[in-house]
Design an enzyme around this catalytic site. Structure first.
Site, PDB file in Angstrom:
ATOM      1  N   ASP A   1       0.846  -1.201   0.000  1.00 18.71           N
ATOM      2  CA  ASP A   1       0.000   0.000   0.000  1.00 18.71           C
ATOM      3  C   ASP A   1       0.876   1.243   0.000  1.00 18.71           C
ATOM      4  OD1 ASP A   1      -2.893   0.921   0.237  1.00 18.71           O
ATOM      5  OD2 ASP A   1      -1.826   2.187   1.664  1.00 18.71           O
TER       6      ASP A   1
HETATM    7  C1  LIG Z   1       3.026   8.578  -5.290  1.00 23.46           C
HETATM    8  C2  LIG Z   1       2.814   7.585  -6.397  1.00 23.46           C
HETATM    9  C3  LIG Z   1       1.836   6.621  -6.329  1.00 23.46           C
HETATM   10  N1  LIG Z   1       1.642   5.733  -7.362  1.00 23.46           N
HETATM   11  C4  LIG Z   1       0.599   4.683  -7.295  1.00 23.46           C
HETATM   12  C5  LIG Z   1       1.077   3.358  -6.707  1.00 23.46           C
HETATM   13  C6  LIG Z   1      -0.208   2.685  -6.321  1.00 23.46           C
HETATM   14  O1  LIG Z   1      -0.676   1.903  -7.430  1.00 23.46           O
HETATM   15  C7  LIG Z   1      -1.163   3.843  -6.078  1.00 23.46           C
HETATM   16  C8  LIG Z   1      -1.543   3.937  -4.611  1.00 23.46           C
HETATM   17  O2  LIG Z   1      -2.663   3.182  -4.363  1.00 23.46           O
HETATM   18  P1  LIG Z   1      -2.683   1.848  -3.521  1.00 23.46           P
HETATM   19  O3  LIG Z   1      -3.964   1.800  -2.778  1.00 23.46           O
HETATM   20  O4  LIG Z   1      -1.403   1.685  -2.738  1.00 23.46           O
HETATM   21  O5  LIG Z   1      -2.668   0.706  -4.619  1.00 23.46           O
HETATM   22  P2  LIG Z   1      -3.675   0.396  -5.802  1.00 23.46           P
HETATM   23  O6  LIG Z   1      -5.088   0.575  -5.363  1.00 23.46           O
HETATM   24  O7  LIG Z   1      -3.227   1.128  -7.045  1.00 23.46           O
HETATM   25  O8  LIG Z   1      -3.374  -1.146  -6.071  1.00 23.46           O
HETATM   26  P3  LIG Z   1      -3.620  -2.418  -5.098  1.00 23.46           P
HETATM   27  O9  LIG Z   1      -4.256  -1.974  -3.814  1.00 23.46           O
HETATM   28  O10 LIG Z   1      -4.509  -3.330  -5.899  1.00 23.46           O
HETATM   29  O11 LIG Z   1      -2.242  -2.988  -4.898  1.00 23.46           O
HETATM   30  O12 LIG Z   1      -0.471   5.041  -6.452  1.00 23.46           O
HETATM   31  C9  LIG Z   1       2.445   5.776  -8.492  1.00 23.46           C
HETATM   32  O13 LIG Z   1       2.263   4.990  -9.422  1.00 23.46           O
HETATM   33  N2  LIG Z   1       3.432   6.727  -8.555  1.00 23.46           N
HETATM   34  C10 LIG Z   1       3.660   7.642  -7.577  1.00 23.46           C
HETATM   35  O14 LIG Z   1       4.590   8.484  -7.708  1.00 23.46           O
END
Ligand SMILES: Cc1cn([C@H]2C[C@H](O)[C@@H](COP(=O)(O)OP(=O)(O)OP(=O)(O)O)O2)c(=O)[nH]c1=O
Length: 199
Positions: free
Chosen positions: A78
């Site tokens: 997460d």
């Molecule tokens: C800050 C930041 C976040 N993110 C993304 C990563 C995560 O996919 C998302 C944060 O949400 P999460 O809730 O961590 O993850 P998700 O819902 O995308 O996927 P899952 O729970 O199924 O594993 O933001 C980036 O891709 N780049 C960045 O620089």
């Protein structure tokens, strides 16, 4: 590929996590693990992000059992952006993304990424913390970026690996952690269970 060659399940729908996990040298299948991502009242960011990695990994494990799938460890993660006391998750819509980017503009924030590995003996949880320094952004730059659509599925409404990387003046910590799966910490965690290139 037969089932016996697969090391673990990835309980994540994130395309970034799938891509990054492949770099650690493990073979895996994805498994759906829906969890409620609402913070508890007054919950601290660190507690929140650790609770969610644990919950996602456990949810994947329970899905594996319920569906009669082969038993293997389940990895989940997460990512949360933290500015002062505010937890910035994924934006609800363009207005929400604009609000978050205005908050991040010209200041520094933390990005917390937690990992959870559920295995037959329990769950191990690991935390990666990074500090990201954002340049000052104009309203027009924010509006253009929001219109690109990139912020919509990302914590804090930006992607460091994409156009959002243009806003990052400095980073202390893990670039891949900010993206959603810290490579070193992930490889080290998996190695403790005999998996991947660092094992
Ligand atoms: C800050 C930041 C976040 N993110 C993304 C990563 C995560 O996919 C998302 C944060 O949400 P999460 O809730 O961590 O993850 P998700 O819902 O995308 O996927 P899952 O729970 O199924 O594993 O933001 C980036 O891709 N780049 C960045 O620089």
């Amino acid at each position: 590929m037969t089932n016996t060659q697969i090391d673990l399940y990835l309980a994540s729908g994130s395309p970034r996590r799938k891509e990054l996990l492949a770099q650690t040298g493990v073979t895996f299948e994805r498994i759906a693990a829906p969890v409620d991502e609402t913070p508890l009242p007054g919950e601290k960011a660190r507690d929140y992000v650790l609770r969610l990695a644990h919950a996602k990994a456990e949810s994947g494990w329970q899905a594996m059992i319920a569906q009669g799938m082969p038993v293997r460890p389940v990895l989940a993660a997460d990512t949360t952006v933290v500015l002062g006391d505010a937890i910035l998750g994924k934006p609800d819509n363009a207005v929400d993304a604009t609000r978050m980017l205005k908050m991040l503009s010209g200041s520094s924030h933390e990005v917390l990424t937690s990992l959870g590995l559920r295995h037959a003996g329990g769950v191990e949880v690991v935390l990666s913390t990074s500090v990201v320094h954002f340049a000052a952004l104009s309203d027009a730059q924010i509006a253009d970026y929001v219109a690109s659509g990139e912020p919509m599925d990302k914590a804090g409404s930006y992607g460091i690996q994409g156009r959002g990387g243009l806003f990052v003046a400095r980073l202390e910590g893990s670039f891949t952690g900010v993206m959603g799966l810290p490579l070193h910490e992930t490889a080290a965690l998996l190695a403790r269970y005999g998996m991947g290139f660092l094992a």
